[in-house]
Write a protein that holds these residues in place. Structure first.
Motif, PDB file in Angstrom:
ATOM      1  N   GLN A  50      18.611  50.763   0.464  1.00 46.91           N
ATOM      2  CA  GLN A  50      19.806  50.148  -0.107  1.00 46.91           C
ATOM      3  C   GLN A  50      19.514  48.715  -0.534  1.00 46.91           C
ATOM      4  O   GLN A  50      18.729  48.019   0.091  1.00 46.91           O
ATOM      5  CB  GLN A  50      20.951  50.128   0.909  1.00 46.91           C
ATOM      6  N   ARG A  51      20.161  48.283  -1.619  1.00 41.62           N
ATOM      7  CA  ARG A  51      20.144  46.880  -2.028  1.00 41.62           C
ATOM      8  C   ARG A  51      21.543  46.348  -1.747  1.00 41.62           C
ATOM      9  O   ARG A  51      22.506  46.744  -2.415  1.00 41.62           O
ATOM     10  CB  ARG A  51      19.785  46.730  -3.511  1.00 41.62           C
ATOM     11  N   VAL A  52      21.652  45.484  -0.743  1.00 40.02           N
ATOM     12  CA  VAL A  52      22.969  45.102  -0.238  1.00 40.02           C
ATOM     13  C   VAL A  52      23.076  43.594  -0.018  1.00 40.02           C
ATOM     14  O   VAL A  52      22.081  42.875   0.084  1.00 40.02           O
ATOM     15  CB  VAL A  52      23.282  45.827   1.095  1.00 40.02           C
ATOM     16  N   LEU A  53      24.327  43.156   0.075  1.00 42.04           N
ATOM     17  CA  LEU A  53      24.654  41.782   0.426  1.00 42.04           C
ATOM     18  C   LEU A  53      25.055  41.767   1.895  1.00 42.04           C
ATOM     19  O   LEU A  53      25.919  42.534   2.315  1.00 42.04           O
ATOM     20  CB  LEU A  53      25.806  41.290  -0.445  1.00 42.04           C
ATOM     21  N   ILE A  54      24.410  40.914   2.679  1.00 48.86           N
ATOM     22  CA  ILE A  54      24.714  40.818   4.102  1.00 48.86           C
ATOM     23  C   ILE A  54      24.951  39.355   4.468  1.00 48.86           C
ATOM     24  O   ILE A  54      24.592  38.450   3.712  1.00 48.86           O
ATOM     25  CB  ILE A  54      23.583  41.404   4.982  1.00 48.86           C
ATOM     26  N   GLU A  55      25.538  39.162   5.644  1.00 51.44           N
ATOM     27  CA  GLU A  55      25.865  37.807   6.087  1.00 51.44           C
ATOM     28  C   GLU A  55      25.692  37.752   7.602  1.00 51.44           C
ATOM     29  O   GLU A  55      26.044  38.698   8.308  1.00 51.44           O
ATOM     30  CB  GLU A  55      27.296  37.486   5.687  1.00 51.44           C
ATOM     31  N   GLU A 108      16.618  44.306  -0.818  1.00 48.70           N
ATOM     32  CA  GLU A 108      16.418  45.729  -0.504  1.00 48.70           C
ATOM     33  C   GLU A 108      16.077  45.881   0.970  1.00 48.70           C
ATOM     34  O   GLU A 108      15.185  45.206   1.487  1.00 48.70           O
ATOM     35  CB  GLU A 108      15.296  46.317  -1.349  1.00 48.70           C
ATOM     36  N   VAL A 109      16.791  46.767   1.636  1.00 48.97           N
ATOM     37  CA  VAL A 109      16.554  47.041   3.055  1.00 48.97           C
ATOM     38  C   VAL A 109      15.347  47.964   3.184  1.00 48.97           C
ATOM     39  O   VAL A 109      15.233  48.963   2.469  1.00 48.97           O
ATOM     40  CB  VAL A 109      17.791  47.689   3.702  1.00 48.97           C
ATOM     41  N   ARG A 110      14.452  47.611   4.093  1.00 53.63           N
ATOM     42  CA  ARG A 110      13.267  48.429   4.341  1.00 53.63           C
ATOM     43  C   ARG A 110      13.170  48.745   5.833  1.00 53.63           C
ATOM     44  O   ARG A 110      13.724  48.029   6.663  1.00 53.63           O
ATOM     45  CB  ARG A 110      11.991  47.699   3.903  1.00 53.63           C
ATOM     46  N   ALA A 111      12.445  49.808   6.138  1.00 54.62           N
ATOM     47  CA  ALA A 111      12.188  50.160   7.535  1.00 54.62           C
ATOM     48  C   ALA A 111      10.901  49.471   7.970  1.00 54.62           C
ATOM     49  O   ALA A 111       9.836  49.706   7.387  1.00 54.62           O
ATOM     50  CB  ALA A 111      12.059  51.670   7.688  1.00 54.62           C
ATOM     51  N   GLY A 112      10.986  48.601   8.988  1.00 53.93           N
ATOM     52  CA  GLY A 112       9.814  47.892   9.482  1.00 53.93           C
ATOM     53  C   GLY A 112       9.396  48.397  10.844  1.00 53.93           C
ATOM     54  O   GLY A 112      10.009  49.321  11.404  1.00 53.93           O
ATOM     55  N   TYR A 113       8.353  47.779  11.385  1.00 55.47           N
ATOM     56  CA  TYR A 113       7.858  48.201  12.690  1.00 55.47           C
ATOM     57  C   TYR A 113       8.867  47.929  13.800  1.00 55.47           C
ATOM     58  O   TYR A 113       8.939  48.658  14.789  1.00 55.47           O
ATOM     59  CB  TYR A 113       6.548  47.468  13.010  1.00 55.47           C
ATOM     60  N   GLN A 114       9.668  46.900  13.627  1.00 56.73           N
ATOM     61  CA  GLN A 114      10.616  46.516  14.669  1.00 56.73           C
ATOM     62  C   GLN A 114      12.064  46.649  14.194  1.00 56.73           C
ATOM     63  O   GLN A 114      12.948  45.973  14.705  1.00 56.73           O
ATOM     64  CB  GLN A 114      10.331  45.080  15.118  1.00 56.73           C
TER      65      GLN A 114
END
Length: 238
Positions: A50-55, A108-114
Motif C-alpha cells: 500500500q502507498r498510504v499517508l500515516i501520522e 509505500e509500506v514494505r514487509a521488513g525483518y522486524q
C-alpha cells in the motif's frame, strides 16, 4: 515564468530544458500518476504494497553504521509501529526526526525483518498547536523533475491553475462550442483543472490508463488540430 513565486534563473534554465518556457506550458505538462493523501491510515491497518499517508510520534531514531550509514526511525501511533529508513540523508534530518517528534509521512509500506517499513517516505513535522490540514484532492506526480522535486512542480502548477481560474491566464478554446455541447465535453480549462487536481472520488485507474473523459477531450483536440494542419498542408501543395 519569472512572474511565478520561487522561479529564479536556475530553475528557469531547468524548465527550459524540459520545453517549459511559459506559464501555459506548465498546464500542458501533465501528471504521470496520482497519490491519495486525502486520508490518514492507522499504522496497525497498513499492509505491504500500500502507498498510504500515516501520522505518529517518533519513538526512536538513530544512525546505523554499516557499509553506508542509514538513518532509522521508529514511528508509532498507538495502533502499531513502522520503521522508516533513509539511506540518503542529511545530519539535520536526524535532529528533525528526534524522539518525541510528531510527523506525517507518505510512502509505500514494505514487509521488513522486524515488521512494516517505509523507505525514504515523504514527511513533514507536525506542530502540537494546530492540526495540519490534509489534502482535499489527489496529489499529482509529474515527470521530468531532475534537479528539483515534486513540491516545486506542485507549487508552480498551483499558481498557474490559480491564474487560469481567476481569468488572468487565457487559454484559447480550439474546439467549437457546438462540438463541446454535442459530445458533452468539458472546456479546456475545466479539463486541465481536473487532470492536475482530481477530486478524491476520481477514477484513478482511468486517469492512469489515459482513458478518462478529461484526457480524451485533450486527445480529441490534438487529433483535430493535427488533421486540420494536414489538410492545410495538402491544400498548399496543390
Amino acid at each position: 515564468l519569472t512572474e511565478l513565486q520561487g522561479v529564479g534563473p536556475k530553475l528557469l534554465e531547468k524548465l527550459s530544458a524540459l520545453g517549459v518556457s511559459q506559464v501555459t506550458d506548465l498546464l500542458f505538462h501533465l501528471p504521470i500518476r496520482y497519490e491519495d493523501r486525502t486520508r490518514i491510515f492507522p499504522i496497525g491497518s497498513c499492509l505491504p504494497g500500500q502507498r498510504v499517508l500515516i501520522e505518529g510520534k517518533v519513538e526512536h531514531s538513530a544512525i546505523v553504521r554499516g557499509r553506508r550509514p542509514m538513518l532509522v526511525v521508529v514511528l508509532s501511533d498507538g495502533t502499531g509501529r513502522i520503521t522508516l529508513r533513509f539511506f540518503h540523508f542529511y545530519f539535520y534530518q536526524k535532529q528533525q526526526l528526534s524522539s518525541g517528534t510528531n510527523i506525517r509521512c507518505f510512502g509505500e509500506v514494505r514487509a521488513g525483518y522486524q515488521g512494516l517499513e517505509m523507505v525514504h517516505p515523504a514527511y513533514q513535522r507536525l506542530s502540537g498547536q494546530h492540526a495540519e490540514p490534509i489534502a482535499d484532492r489527489l496529489t499529482p506526480v509529474y515527470p521530468g523533475t531532475e534537479g528539483f522535486g515534486q513540491k516545486t512542480w506542485i507549487r508552480m502548477t498551483d499558481q498557474a491553475l490559480a491564474l487560469m481560474r481567476d481569468g488572468k491566464l487565457e487559454l484559447e478554446e480550439l474546439l467549437p462550442g457546438g462540438l463541446l455541447d454535442k459530445l458533452k465535453l468539458m472546456s479546456l480549462s475545466e479539463a486541465l483543472d481536473y487532470i492536475h487536481r482530481p477530486p478524491p472520488d476520481a477514477d484513478i485507474s482511468a486517469l492512469i490508463q489515459r482513458d478518462h473523459p478529461t484526457q480524451k477531450r485533450l486527445a480529441l483536440e490534438e487529433l483535430l488540430a493535427h488533421n486540420l494542419s494536414m489538410q492545410k498542408l495538402h491544400r498548399l501543395q496543390r
